[in-house]
Motif scaffolding. Structure first.
Motif, PDB file in Angstrom:
ATOM      1  N   GLY A 144      73.227 158.603 -64.255  1.00 56.13           N
ATOM      2  CA  GLY A 144      74.531 159.012 -63.743  1.00 56.13           C
ATOM      3  C   GLY A 144      74.716 160.510 -63.657  1.00 56.13           C
ATOM      4  N   ARG A 187      73.751 156.150 -60.900  1.00 55.08           N
ATOM      5  CA  ARG A 187      74.128 155.041 -61.787  1.00 55.08           C
ATOM      6  C   ARG A 187      74.198 153.752 -60.978  1.00 55.08           C
ATOM      7  N   PRO A 188      73.425 152.710 -61.350  1.00 51.63           N
ATOM      8  CA  PRO A 188      73.425 151.458 -60.575  1.00 51.63           C
ATOM      9  C   PRO A 188      74.780 150.767 -60.589  1.00 51.63           C
ATOM     10  N   ASN A 189      75.144 150.196 -59.461  1.00 49.56           N
ATOM     11  CA  ASN A 189      76.416 149.480 -59.374  1.00 49.56           C
ATOM     12  C   ASN A 189      76.413 148.186 -60.177  1.00 49.56           C
ATOM     13  N   ASP A 237      78.152 148.554 -63.500  1.00 44.82           N
ATOM     14  CA  ASP A 237      79.459 149.216 -63.452  1.00 44.82           C
ATOM     15  C   ASP A 237      80.573 148.201 -63.220  1.00 44.82           C
ATOM     16  N   THR A 282      82.380 152.261 -60.446  1.00 44.34           N
ATOM     17  CA  THR A 282      81.686 152.307 -59.165  1.00 44.34           C
ATOM     18  C   THR A 282      82.281 153.377 -58.259  1.00 44.34           C
ATOM     19  N   GLY A 329      81.308 156.681 -59.559  1.00 40.29           N
ATOM     20  CA  GLY A 329      79.900 156.922 -59.254  1.00 40.29           C
ATOM     21  C   GLY A 329      79.694 157.403 -57.830  1.00 40.29           C
ATOM     22  N   HIS A 330      80.431 156.834 -56.883  1.00 45.46           N
ATOM     23  CA  HIS A 330      80.345 157.300 -55.495  1.00 45.46           C
ATOM     24  C   HIS A 330      80.802 158.757 -55.374  1.00 45.46           C
ATOM     25  N   SER A 362      78.102 161.018 -56.763  1.00 44.23           N
ATOM     26  CA  SER A 362      76.979 161.156 -55.837  1.00 44.23           C
ATOM     27  C   SER A 362      77.315 162.131 -54.721  1.00 44.23           C
ATOM     28  N   ILE A 415      69.582 157.405 -53.902  1.00 42.99           N
ATOM     29  CA  ILE A 415      70.959 156.911 -54.007  1.00 42.99           C
ATOM     30  C   ILE A 415      71.058 155.492 -53.461  1.00 42.99           C
ATOM     31  N   TYR A 456      68.906 153.008 -55.956  1.00 37.62           N
ATOM     32  CA  TYR A 456      69.427 152.796 -57.304  1.00 37.62           C
ATOM     33  C   TYR A 456      70.852 152.247 -57.297  1.00 37.62           C
ATOM     34  N   ARG A 457      71.662 152.656 -56.342  1.00 38.38           N
ATOM     35  CA  ARG A 457      73.068 152.260 -56.372  1.00 38.38           C
ATOM     36  C   ARG A 457      73.356 150.988 -55.577  1.00 38.38           C
TER      37      ARG A 457
END
Length: 441
Positions: free
Chosen positions: A19, A24-26, A29, A34, A37-38, A41, A151, A154-155
C-alpha cells in the motif's frame, strides 16, 4: 491458529508495504479502503510524473548523474541566433534563367566560421535530441509502464491468488516463524538498497556545481539560484527519485517473495508425499493448484518486473560504459560514485533473475518425486503399484519453470552469465592497474 498467525504476522504487513506505492490488493480491502487505495495510487502516479519532469529539467541521468552536454556553440563571440541580424540584406536577381541569391557577409565573420558554427549547433541539437529520447523518454515509459501494469495486476487482476498462496504455504510449512523472518529479511535488504541509492543521489547533488540546466533563463545557472531555492531543488529531486526507487524495490521484492513462497509450497508438497502424509491423488491435485499459481506468476506478476529489469539492465551497461570512460580520463575517480552506481543497478537488475532461477531449480527437482517414492517400499507399502506408477509418470512429465520475458530462467545459463561478468570485472581491474601506473609515469 496458523491462519490467524499468518494474517497478523505476514499478510497484513505485506499488504501494508504494497500500500505504500498504491498496490494494495482489493481482495483484502473493504469498500472505504478500496476508495482510499485508488486515491493513493493516483497520488503516487502524479508524484512519479512530477519526478520525471523534474529529472529532465535538472538534467539528471540515472546511469551516470547529471548531464554534461555543452550548450550550443557561438560564432566569434555572437550567438548563432543573432547571426541573421549581422548579415546584410539579401538580393534576388530576376533576370532570365534561374534565380540567383546573393548575400554579403561582414568582413569580421567569414563563411567558414558560419558553416562551422552551424555544424556544431546541429551536432549539439542531435546530441540533445538523442539524450532526450534514450535517457528520459524511453526509461520514463518503461518505469511508468511497469508501475501502471503493477497497479492493474495487484489491485484488479490478482483476485485471491496472493492470499491463497500465502495461506497454503503457512499451512504446509512446519516452521511458520521462518516465513515471517524471511519476509522482513527481504524488505530489509530492499530498504538497504533504497538507502544506498538515496544517499548516492543526495551526495551527487551536493557534489555537482550545477543542477538546473533546462529551466527558464533566470534559473539557467545553479549559482544564480538563492540558497533556499537550491535546497528546495535538492529536496524535491531526492524525494522524487526516492519514490521512483521505492516503486522498483517494492515490485521486485514482491516478485522475489512470490518466488520464495512458491518454492516453500513445492518443498512442503514434496515432504508430504515422501512421508506419505498425503495421498498421491491429492498430491497431484495440489500440483495442479501450484501450476495455476506459477502461471499467474509468469503471465502477470512478471510483466512489471520485466519492464523494470530491462530498464535496470540498460542502466547497468550504460554505467559500466561510463566507468571505462572515467578510467581513461581520470583513474582515481573510478572508485567513487561511478562504481557505487554500477553496483546498485547490478544488484537490483539481477535479483529477479536469481529468484526465478532458484524457483526453476525447485521445479526441476519435483520431477524426481515419482522415483523417490518408488524406492521407499516401507513408507508406501499400502500404496498400490498402479498409484505409484501414476505418480511416477505424472511427476516425470512435469515441465514447470519460472519465466521472465516469456523465457524460462535456468540457473545454468545464469551462472554462465555471472561467470562472464566476473571475468570481465577481473579484466577491468587489470586494465585499471595499468592505467593508474601509466598515469603515475
Amino acid at each position: 491458529m496458523v491462519l490467524r498467525y499468518c494474517k497478523g504476522k505476514f499478510l497484513r504487513p505485506y499488504v501494508c508495504i504494497l500500500g505504500l506505492i498504491g498496490l494494495r490488493p482489493n481482495a483484502v480491502d473493504v469498500d472505504l479502503c478500496t476508495l482510499l487505495g485508488h486515491l493513493q495510487s493516483i497520488m503516487v502516479l502524479m508524484l512519479l510524473l512530477a519526478g520525471y519532469v523534474l529529472q529532465y529539467l535538472s538534467g539528471f541521468r540515472r546511469d551516470r548523474g547529471f548531464s554534461t552536454l555543452d550548450p550550443p556553440p557561438t560564432a566569434t563571440g555572437m550567438n548563432f541566433d543573432e547571426l541573421p541580424q549581422q548579415l546584410s540584406t539579401t538580393t534576388i536577381s530576376t533576370t532570365s534563367g534561374p534565380a540567383v541569391v546573393t548575400t554579403s557577409i561582414p568582413g569580421g565573420l567569414g563563411f567558414a566560421t558560419v558553416t562551422t558554427a552551424a555544424g556544431s549547433i546541429m551536432k549539439t541539437i542531435m546530441l540533445n535530441t538523442s539524450e532526450m529520447i534514450f535517457i528520459y523518454i524511453i526509461p520514463t515509459l518503461l518505469h511508468l509502464g511497469g508501475f501502471v501494469i503493477a497497479i492493474y495486476i495487484y489491485r484488479f487482476a490478482d483476485n485471491e491468488h496472493l492470499q491463497c498462496l500465502i495461506e497454503k504455504v503457512f499451512i504446509l510449512c512446519n516452521i511458520p516463524r521462518r516465513l515471517v523472518v524471511t519476509l522482513w529479511v527481504y524488505f530489509i535488504l530492499g530498504a538497504l538498497w533504497l538507502a544506498g541509492s538515496t544517499a548516492y543521489i543526495y551526495l551527487l547533488t551536493l557534489k555537482h556545481s550545477y543542477v538546473i540546466a533546462r529551466l527558464p533563463s533566470r534559473w539557467s545557472s545553479w549559482d544564480e539560484l538563492d540558497p533556499t531555492d537550491r535546497d528546495y531543488v535538492r529536496i524535491f529531486l531526492c524525494v522524487a527519485l526516492f519514490f521512483h526507487d521505492l516503486v522498483q524495490v517494492v515490485i521486485i521484492i514482491s516478485y522475489s517473495l512470490m518466488c520464495y513462497l512458491l518454492r516453500c509450497y513445492l518443498v512442503g508438497l514434496k515432504e508430504k508425499l515422501l512421508l506419505h502424509t498425503i495421498e498421491p491423488l491429492n498430491w497431484m491435485r495440489e500440483i495442479c493448484e501450484f501450476r495455476k499459481l506459477l502461471h499467474h506468476l509468469n503471465a502477470k506478476i512478471s510483466l512489471p518486473v520485466a519492464c523494470l529489469a530491462l530498464l535496470n539492465l540498460s542502466y547497468t551497461f550504460s554505467s559500466v560504459a561510463h566507468l571505462f570512460q572515467d578510467m581513461n580520463s581520470c583513474p582515481i575517480r573510478v572508485f567513487s560514485y561511478t562504481v557505487a552506481n554500477v553496483l546498485l543497478w547490478l544488484v537490483i537488475s539481477l535479483t529477479p533473475f536469481f529468484q526465478a532461477a532458484s524457483l526453476t531449480a525447485y521445479c526441476r527437482e519435483t520431477q524426481t518425486c515419482g522415483h523417490l517414492i518408488s524406492i521407499r517400499p516401507f513408507v508406501h507399502r499400502n500404496t498400490s503399484s498402479e498409484d505409484l506408477n501414476t505418480v511416477l509418470l505424472y511427476a516425470s512429465s512435469l515441465n514447470m519453470s519460472a519465466k521472465l520475458f516469456r523465457m524460462p530462467i535456468n540457473a545454468h545459463y545464469l551462472c554462465f552469465v555471472v561467470f562472464v561478468c566476473i571475468v570481465a570485472l577481473l579484466t577491468f581491474g587489470m586494465c585499471l592497474s595499468l592505467a593508474i601506473d601509466g598515469g603515475g609515469d
